[in-house]
Design an enzyme around this catalytic site. Sequence first.
Site, PDB file in Angstrom:
ATOM      1  CB  CYS A   1       0.157  -7.050   1.157  1.00 56.30           C
ATOM      2  SG  CYS A   1      -0.033  -8.713   0.462  1.00 56.30           S
TER       3      CYS A   1
ATOM      4  CG  HIS B   1      -4.626  -5.985   1.188  1.00 59.17           C
ATOM      5  ND1 HIS B   1      -3.932  -5.170   0.325  1.00 59.17           N
ATOM      6  CD2 HIS B   1      -4.153  -7.243   0.982  1.00 59.17           C
ATOM      7  CE1 HIS B   1      -3.083  -5.888  -0.385  1.00 59.17           C
ATOM      8  NE2 HIS B   1      -3.190  -7.146  -0.006  1.00 59.17           N
TER       9      HIS B   1
ATOM     10  CD  GLU C   1      -5.425  -1.790   1.373  1.00 54.29           C
ATOM     11  OE1 GLU C   1      -4.941  -2.449   0.435  1.00 54.29           O
ATOM     12  OE2 GLU C   1      -4.909  -1.758   2.514  1.00 54.29           O
TER      13      GLU C   1
END
Length: 622
Positions: A433, A560, A562
């Site tokens: 990001c 993102h 994750e």
Amino acid sequence: MFRVVFILPLSSWQTDLCGGLQWEEKNHASSVFMEVLYIWPRWLARKERDGRVTQQRGTILKSCGLHVTAIKIDPYINIDAGTFSPYEHGEVFVLDDGGEVDLDLGNYERFLDIRLTKDNNLTTGKIYQSVINKERRGDYLGKTVQVVPHITDAIQEWVMRQARISVDDDGVEPQVCVIELGGTVGDIESMPFIEAFRQFQFKVKRENFCNIHVSLIPQPSTTGEQKTKPTQNSVRELRGLGLSPDLIMCRCSTPLETAVKEKISMFCHVEPTQVICVHDVSSVYRVPLLLENQGVVSYLCQRLNLPVEMRPRKMLTKWKEMADRSDRLLEHVSIALVGKYTKLSDSYTSVIKALEHSALAINHKLEVKYIDSADLESTTLQDEPVKYHEAWQKLCSSHGVLVPGGFGVRGTEGKMQASSWARKQNKPFLGVCLGMQLAVCEFARNVLGWEDANSTEFNPESKHPVVIDMPEHNPGQMGGTMRLGKRRTIFKSNTSVLRKLYGDLEYVEERHRHRFEVNPELKHHFEKKGLQFVGQDEEGERMEVIELEGHGYFVGVQYHPEFTSRPIKPSPPYFGLLLAAAGKLQSYLAKGCRLSPRDTYSDRSGSSSPEVEISELRFPSL
């Protein structure tokens, strides 16, 4: 009829007692397990590291073949977690539908491998907003709107509705709903929820409702004696509010003594078998096994009449295998996490978990070196030279560099310094990001020669606005105005390293949370110099993935990744970073993206050894 497992916190005065305890961060067993126990309030987690019991309860139920969903209730008045500072409640977790929720829902998704929605996070703000909207529409037909019954009814209706929504890929309705009420018993703001569930237990009948109370067993270092008085008082207070616990989960540093368990049983009106010891263990993956060994599964199956066969469960074998592997790791890999909120690890919970999943998959023990990005800047050299040199020493001694997302101008120059160092030293780098945006800014300054290149978020007057405000961004309102949720990214290159890590897919769908984007009009300037935009949105207007030609692993993603990482299915961008940091990326790609036998998990239900016949490492379903 679905079943409800309701998990309650400890009492408000007990949290005051907990807040005074000092847990030794260097004690591996203690610090690891504090990430597993669950119910403690957020302010306490900032002092002692948050723990998670709810996710583990769901894990052992899912291991029985049941479909499990989860609801987190936060009594604060905010509509959602989107505007929280990471230092208040930790990271903001983003769901597929764009919901900005408490990080605990990320724990649910990771351990249960499910996909939740924003309505799985219930707040006081959401409930009051829905009730007030009904009142304005005239739905209450002129009646006086009160906490009881209108607010309590709205809570029960929300839970009943959300508990039936499928969270698995097969679309099957959940059989069990695990609900956690945050905060503490006795809090004023929690009272409407306590009352709602007092009524709810009679509405759904006892055979469909199980109440679990999580409590702390203090053990002062001066005497070593396990104290039961906090648990006695919190259970007494809870019963006074109309809820009696079926199970009492006792959080303690050492296994619960038999006499202590019997004392809790006698004064808290439960059988000794209903007092569960949740003590420190070596790894987070041992917690489901700890609960299983104490008969939690058999009790819940009997208490809720669940359709479960008591046979060896393959899923728990996987957890044992991961726990065994985690305990015997010898090789180390270090990652420098260069961020703005490094004083609280909860600010990057999903990032840390994604790194851990990937490190475990390649059989390495992870060391995260937290670096405050501001410490890498020249101003720190002038003001605090020791801190400056310590930060650079950490960075230079790491095997890889990660710059995660964030907001605000503080520390951005330091993040660009870290990106520049990784680029020049051919160190594995991943920018997520804002980390990707700043990597592009750094490249523009030092390779393209645009000295004032920057994001308009930080310098609106820049002559080279490399990162710009998105057209749909509403600058007048903060909450829920970003580009949020699952979006599709199309790979534009067949030779992209990241595309190979994703399994050579034409596109991926990952979760986003940003207001700014790389300026598409400047794209050709970067690609001429080797910074390729290998992933873009469906319209080709938004730059989603960057890769640097001639570099071992220099990757940036606007999304993102994750948020979709799982213990046995690590996120491909993070997995690539760990492979590169461990020196295994090229061999992995050369083998067709397959790990060596010793680095993969067994598919045999009766073995926990990674040396037996293996199955391919799986990635998140896309």
